[in-house]
Design an enzyme around this catalytic site. Structure first.
Site, PDB file in Angstrom:
ATOM      1  N   LYS A  27       2.485 -30.833  -1.029  1.00  0.00           N
ATOM      2  CA  LYS A  27       3.273 -31.907  -1.501  1.00  0.00           C
ATOM      3  C   LYS A  27       4.787 -31.567  -1.019  1.00  0.00           C
ATOM      4  O   LYS A  27       4.927 -30.590  -0.465  1.00  0.00           O
ATOM      5  CB  LYS A  27       3.280 -31.816  -2.968  1.00  0.00           C
ATOM      6  CG  LYS A  27       3.816 -30.366  -3.378  1.00  0.00           C
ATOM      7  CD  LYS A  27       3.442 -30.388  -5.415  1.00  0.00           C
ATOM      8  CE  LYS A  27       3.922 -29.179  -5.733  1.00  0.00           C
ATOM      9  NZ  LYS A  27       3.477 -28.986  -7.088  1.00  0.00           N
ATOM     10  N   TYR A  74      37.210 -21.716   0.121  1.00  0.00           N
ATOM     11  CA  TYR A  74      37.946 -22.259  -0.704  1.00  0.00           C
ATOM     12  C   TYR A  74      38.273 -21.494  -1.986  1.00  0.00           C
ATOM     13  O   TYR A  74      37.446 -20.756  -2.524  1.00  0.00           O
ATOM     14  CB  TYR A  74      37.261 -23.633  -1.032  1.00  0.00           C
ATOM     15  CG  TYR A  74      36.767 -24.422  -0.025  1.00  0.00           C
ATOM     16  CD1 TYR A  74      38.048 -25.333   0.710  1.00  0.00           C
ATOM     17  CD2 TYR A  74      35.702 -24.554   0.864  1.00  0.00           C
ATOM     18  CE1 TYR A  74      37.679 -26.363   1.542  1.00  0.00           C
ATOM     19  CE2 TYR A  74      35.395 -25.433   1.697  1.00  0.00           C
ATOM     20  CZ  TYR A  74      36.329 -26.310   2.219  1.00  0.00           C
ATOM     21  OH  TYR A  74      36.154 -27.360   3.085  1.00  0.00           O
TER      22      TYR A  74
HETATM   23  C1  PLP Z   1       2.665 -27.704  -7.028  1.00  0.00           C
HETATM   24  C2  PLP Z   1       1.443 -27.543  -7.689  1.00  0.00           C
HETATM   25  C3  PLP Z   1       0.422 -26.451  -7.473  1.00  0.00           C
HETATM   26  C4  PLP Z   1       0.844 -25.503  -6.342  1.00  0.00           C
HETATM   27  O1  PLP Z   1       1.592 -24.553  -6.906  1.00  0.00           O
HETATM   28  P1  PLP Z   1       2.238 -22.911  -6.170  1.00  0.00           P
HETATM   29  O2  PLP Z   1       2.798 -22.370  -7.446  1.00  0.00           O
HETATM   30  O3  PLP Z   1       3.237 -23.501  -5.173  1.00  0.00           O
HETATM   31  O4  PLP Z   1       1.065 -22.688  -5.722  1.00  0.00           O
HETATM   32  C5  PLP Z   1      -0.813 -26.475  -7.891  1.00  0.00           C
HETATM   33  N1  PLP Z   1      -1.141 -27.558  -8.793  1.00  0.00           N
HETATM   34  C6  PLP Z   1      -0.320 -28.375  -9.175  1.00  0.00           C
HETATM   35  C7  PLP Z   1      -0.864 -29.374 -10.328  1.00  0.00           C
HETATM   36  C8  PLP Z   1       0.962 -28.586  -8.710  1.00  0.00           C
HETATM   37  O5  PLP Z   1       1.715 -29.303  -9.152  1.00  0.00           O
END
Ligand code: PLP
Length: 351
Positions: free
Chosen positions: A34, A244
């Site tokens: 994702k 800054y």
């Molecule tokens: C993002 C996600 C994962 C992966 O999680 P990680 O901590 O990056 O391994 C797996 N299952 C779901 C439902 C997620 O939203």
């Protein structure tokens, strides 16, 4: 190269995939790609993982699923869309042959194609209530059901009592779906115990080098390396301020190197007090982080010159250390990396 550069090492990705495969035992590894592969490019990441044997992938958004289907070309991968059957999504899901992860009884009633079901077992974020499993199973008879899943909220803390509570609830849900594949573990869950692994595990961050317990884990290799050249080297007197508002004031004579990378390249500004870079294997603590420039302390480093390249993330500046410096998680550090730094892939599987 006169600017920051993001190098994505797909051989390291393949190594991490093999580590997860070994740890998962009989469970299949279904990579989570994702947010454009945690910011590293879902296409090249997924094509390499396909070459390593991965056949099922997860994305969050419908648009990510469409992009991944195109990037995988003729490879017949199953692409699960975690957002499920969102408004107006049905024709697009069908056109790109995506498998929605349905998270309400209304979605189960409204969809007829291949699907997964997401049950809430205690995270209280998204999912069908675990208590509605029998009802969901009845409605799901008109689906082509590929998977029943849930997500753990405290898996990075192995001793947290919620892990066992969620496992127990998921076992109950699963009894309503005999013969259907099940999935509970993300990266951290794989390392809890065999009972959490079921048929399919969904790792994301550990594929990209993040430790499953949110601390550095040397079984995993760094996939992303961000480096930047030194723009200027400057000697400070005690009392000189940098940046800054005079954000930093030297309490002794110091030498600093100013790097061509900043928070606009995705290095969180909040890392300034605890972050560090690495020059030839030696740590250089951050002095300030601004939009386009980071100043680091190179006092006592010997020869440091304009144009030398400095590592900001990689094998010497580990993702989990950078995340800790920014008071955040590795997931946020990776997904903040962006297009300003030029990208180079190593070990790419072409077309
Ligand atoms: C993002 C996600 C994962 C992966 O999680 P990680 O901590 O990056 O391994 C797996 N299952 C779901 C439902 C997620 O939203």
């Amino acid at each position: 190269m006169t600017a920051a550069r993001l190098t994505i090492d797909l051989d390291a990705l393949a190594h991490n995939h093999a580590v997860l495969r070994a740890a998962a035992g009989a469970a299949e590894i279904a990579p989570v790609v994702k947010a454009d592969g945690y910011g590293l490019g879902a296409g090249p990441i997924a094509r390499r993982l396909w070459a390593e044997g991965a056949r099922d992938f997860f994305v969050a958004r419908l648009s990510e699923g469409e992009a991944l289907r195109a990037a995988l070309a003729e490879r017949e991968a199953t692409i699960f869309v975690l957002d499920g059957l969102t408004q107006g999504a049905a024709p697009r899901l069908a056109a790109a042959r995506l498998t929605p992860v349905l998270s309400s009884l209304a979605q189960v009633e409204a969809w007829t194609g291949p699907a997964a079901l997401h049950f809430d077992t205690g995270m209280n974020r998204i999912g069908i209530d675990a208590g509605q499993a029998d009802e969901a199973a009845r409605l799901a008879r008109s689906l082509d059901l590929a998977l029943v899943m849930s997500h753990l909220s405290c898996a990075a803390e192995p001793d947290h009592p919620r892990n066992a509570a969620q496992l127990e609830r998921f076992e109950t849900v699963r009894r309503a779906f005999p013969g259907v594949r099940a999935s509970l573990a993300a990266s951290a869950g794989i390392f809890l115990s065999e009972a959490y692994r079921f048929d399919l595990a969904r790792p994301g961050i550990s594929l990209f080098g993040g430790g499953p317990r949110e601390v550095p884990d040397d079984r995993f290799r760094a996939v992303a390396r961000l480096d930047a050249p030194i723009l200027q080297v400057r000697d400070l007197k005690a009392g000189d301020s940098v940046g800054y508002g005079g954000m930093f004031t030297a309490d002794r004579p110091m030498r600093i190197a100013v790097l061509a990378a900043g928070y606009a390249d995705g290095i969180l500004r909040g890392t300034h007090a605890r972050g560090f870079a690495s020059i030839g294997g030696r740590r250089a603590p951050y002095v300030i982080v601004s939009m386009d420039m980071i100043a680091v302390d190179v006092s006592g480093h010997g020869a440091v010159a304009v144009g030398d390249r400095v590592e900001l993330l990689g094998a010497e500046v580990l993702l989990d250390d950078l995340a800790a410096a920014g008071n955040t998680v590795a997931h946020e550090c990776l997904t903040r990396l962006n297009a300003r730094a030029g990208r180079v892939y190593r070990g790419e599987t072409l077309t």
